[in-house]
Design an enzyme around this catalytic site. Structure first.
Site, mmCIF file in Angstrom:
data_model
loop_
_atom_site.group_PDB
_atom_site.id
_atom_site.type_symbol
_atom_site.label_atom_id
_atom_site.label_comp_id
_atom_site.label_asym_id
_atom_site.label_seq_id
_atom_site.Cartn_x
_atom_site.Cartn_y
_atom_site.Cartn_z
ATOM 1 N N GLU A 1 28.385 -2.393 21.243
ATOM 2 C CA GLU A 1 28.583 -1.338 21.075
ATOM 3 C C GLU A 1 27.629 -0.758 20.951
ATOM 4 O OE1 GLU A 1 30.956 -2.263 17.708
ATOM 5 O OE2 GLU A 1 30.936 -0.105 18.848
ATOM 6 N N GLU B 1 23.958 5.461 14.521
ATOM 7 C CA GLU B 1 24.338 5.660 13.008
ATOM 8 C C GLU B 1 24.565 7.079 12.162
ATOM 9 O OE1 GLU B 1 20.392 4.489 11.269
ATOM 10 O OE2 GLU B 1 20.331 2.221 12.862
ATOM 11 N N CYS C 1 17.529 1.709 18.375
ATOM 12 C CA CYS C 1 18.000 1.641 19.574
ATOM 13 C C CYS C 1 17.192 1.728 20.545
ATOM 14 C CB CYS C 1 19.199 1.829 18.739
ATOM 15 S SG CYS C 1 19.998 0.529 17.609
ATOM 16 N N PHE D 1 22.648 15.187 23.880
ATOM 17 C CA PHE D 1 21.312 14.530 24.288
ATOM 18 C C PHE D 1 20.484 15.233 25.054
ATOM 19 C CE2 PHE D 1 21.434 10.399 21.901
ATOM 20 C CZ PHE D 1 22.739 10.238 21.381
ATOM 21 N N ARG E 1 12.866 3.750 10.530
ATOM 22 C CA ARG E 1 11.997 2.682 12.020
ATOM 23 C C ARG E 1 11.976 3.487 13.105
ATOM 24 N NH1 ARG E 1 16.887 -1.932 12.399
ATOM 25 N NH2 ARG E 1 18.183 -0.624 11.394
#
Ligand code: UGA
Length: 429
Positions: free
Chosen positions: A150, A154, A259, A248, A326
């Protein structure tokens, strides 16, 4: 098509809901009874734009249901996705115990042919083990395993699912391939068919490459600071080359989330175990850790002694449009500030509830202005859109000192300086 998704974490819940939206009948399974009870009451455990409405709509149309009963879900489904967590162990290896557990459970409850699809991010060759465990637990019913990594982000997970750049299907039988192509057909997206090992590596390699891009631009940002260059302009100039791309290449306080940190670590371990040390990725990790230390130094350089100073933090989530904290850089920075005896005030539009549990001594505020009021400096840790729209004149008057340290480069340095702020960002001094 009848589908089961085992694991209602981020990937499982979003994928299950989107498959239902495409017209499939989806059963989402989890062994956490409270979570399933909440979902059955319409309560969504994560904040993801648009998800709540989509869950509601598909439950109403009876295409989406939630259960703890894996036996029933397996029997009713043709394709079963595994989307359980693969948290890091202390040595960086992915902990695959939940994958094994689910594989065993699926095998024991199979009644007819099934395709079991791995969606969790796993080390290469995990599927071989899934197949092995399933065979050990059921040697009568025919099944196939497949890998379908996948690529959801988020905050934009639904759009990413519905409009993917590509769909990767790692398969080893024509039957499984046909079924999965049929399932994804409505998305009209390019499909890459590979063997299972390649699909598994595509996921780890993609996340590690994106993390490398981020650490690369952060390393460049640090050079820019030394010579009076502007990393935003450098990224712009680099990014216009189609081979590089602008995405990015945003310099800042580094990557976080559930991740990149985990997947980079896991990929380093996988490479090591295979005898192909991946030193480059270790450097990516080091640069990422250093970005936090460098930002902390900038706060010290602006205030000298931090003991008993009040520092305002804007943004706690690891990125905007999520309540996920996280590996959020903000958490580390707040702990470092508290370690020096500073009083920390913070605000985040969505992530404060989670943060309160791990940072009980932080003063959480109702909005950005409350954070700024009386603070010795303001530190921007997440680029939420509402922070870009702040009334900066007001902020300047309510801050104790007009000092802003911007870890996400959301303001124009020249404008900020003109307004009278002592403004520091990443890659532009
Ligand atoms: C990431 C990948 O982008 C997804 O493709 C993948 O499916 C997902 O991991 C996963 O493996 O499940 P995500 O962690 O949700 O998605 O968030 P990103 O948007 O990739 O951001 C990750 C971190 O990198 C954030 O902390 C963000 O602030 C940081 N970042 C991103 C930068 O510092 N600079 C950038 O230019 C981009």
């Amino acid at each position: 098509m009848n589908i089961a998704i085992v694991g209602t974490g981020y990937v499982g819940l979003v994928s299950g809901t989107c498959f239902a939206e495409l017209g499939n009948t989806v059963i989402c399974v989890d062994n956490n009874e409270q979570k399933i009870a909440d979902l059955n009451n319409g309560k969504i455990p994560i904040y993801e734009p648009g998800l709540e409405e989509l869950v509601k709509k598909n439950r109403k149309k009876k295409r989406l249901s939630f259960t703890c009963n894996i036996k029933d879900a397996v029997k009713k489904s043709k394709v079963i996705f595994i989307a359980v967590g693969t948290p890091p162990k202390d040595n960086g290896d992915a902990d695959l115990r939940y994958i094994e557990d689910v594989s065993r459970n699926i095998a024991r409850n199979m009644n007819t042919y099934k395709v079991v699809v791995e969606k969790s991010t796993v080390p290469v060759e995990t599927n071989k083990w899934v197949k092995y465990i399933m065979r050990l637990n059921n040697n009568k019913i025919d099944f196939d395993v497949a890998s379908n990594p996948e690529f959801l982000k988020e905050g934009s997970a639904i759009a990413d699912f519905m409009h993917p750049d590509r769909i990767v299907l790692g398969v080893e039988s024509e039957k499984a391939k046909k079924l999965l192509i049929q399932l994804y057909k409505p998305l009209k997206a390019p499909i890459v068919i590979t063997n299972i090992q390649s699909a598994e590596i595509i996921k780890h390699a993609s996340n590690s490459f994106l993390a490398t891009k981020i650490s690369f631009i952060n390393a460049v940002a640090n050079i820019c600071e030394k010579v009076g260059a502007d990393v935003e302009q450098v990224a712009e100039g680099m990014g216009m080359d189609k081979r590089i791309g602008r995405n990015f290449l945003n310099a800042g306080v580094g990557y976080g989330g559930s991740c990149f940190p985990k997947d980079v670590k896991a990929f380093i371990r996988i490479a090591e175990k295979l005898g192909c040390g991946f030193e480059m990725l270790k450097e990516v990790e080091r640069v990422n850790e250093d970005q936090k230390k460098l930002l902390f130094k900038k706060i010290e350089q602006a205030l000298w002694i931090l003991n008993e100073k009040t520092i305002g933090i804007l943004g706690v989530a690891f990125k905007p449009d999520t309540d996920d904290i996280r590996s959020a850089p903000a958490i580390d920075i707040m702990k470092m500030l508290q370690g020096e005896g500073a009083h920390v005030k913070a605000y985040d539009p969505k992530a404060m509830e989670h943060a309160k549990d791990i940072l009980p001594n932080v003063e959480f505020c109702k909005n950005a202005y409350e954070v700024a009021k009386g603070a010795d400096a303001l530190v921007i840790m997440t680029e939420w859109p509402e922070f870009k729209k702040l009334n900066l004149s007001k902020i300047k008057t309510i801050l104790h000192h007009p000092i802003i340290i911007d870890g996400r480069n959301i303001f124009n340095p020249a404008k900020m300086k003109k307004m009278g702020f002592k403004y520091t960002n990443v890659g532009n001094l």
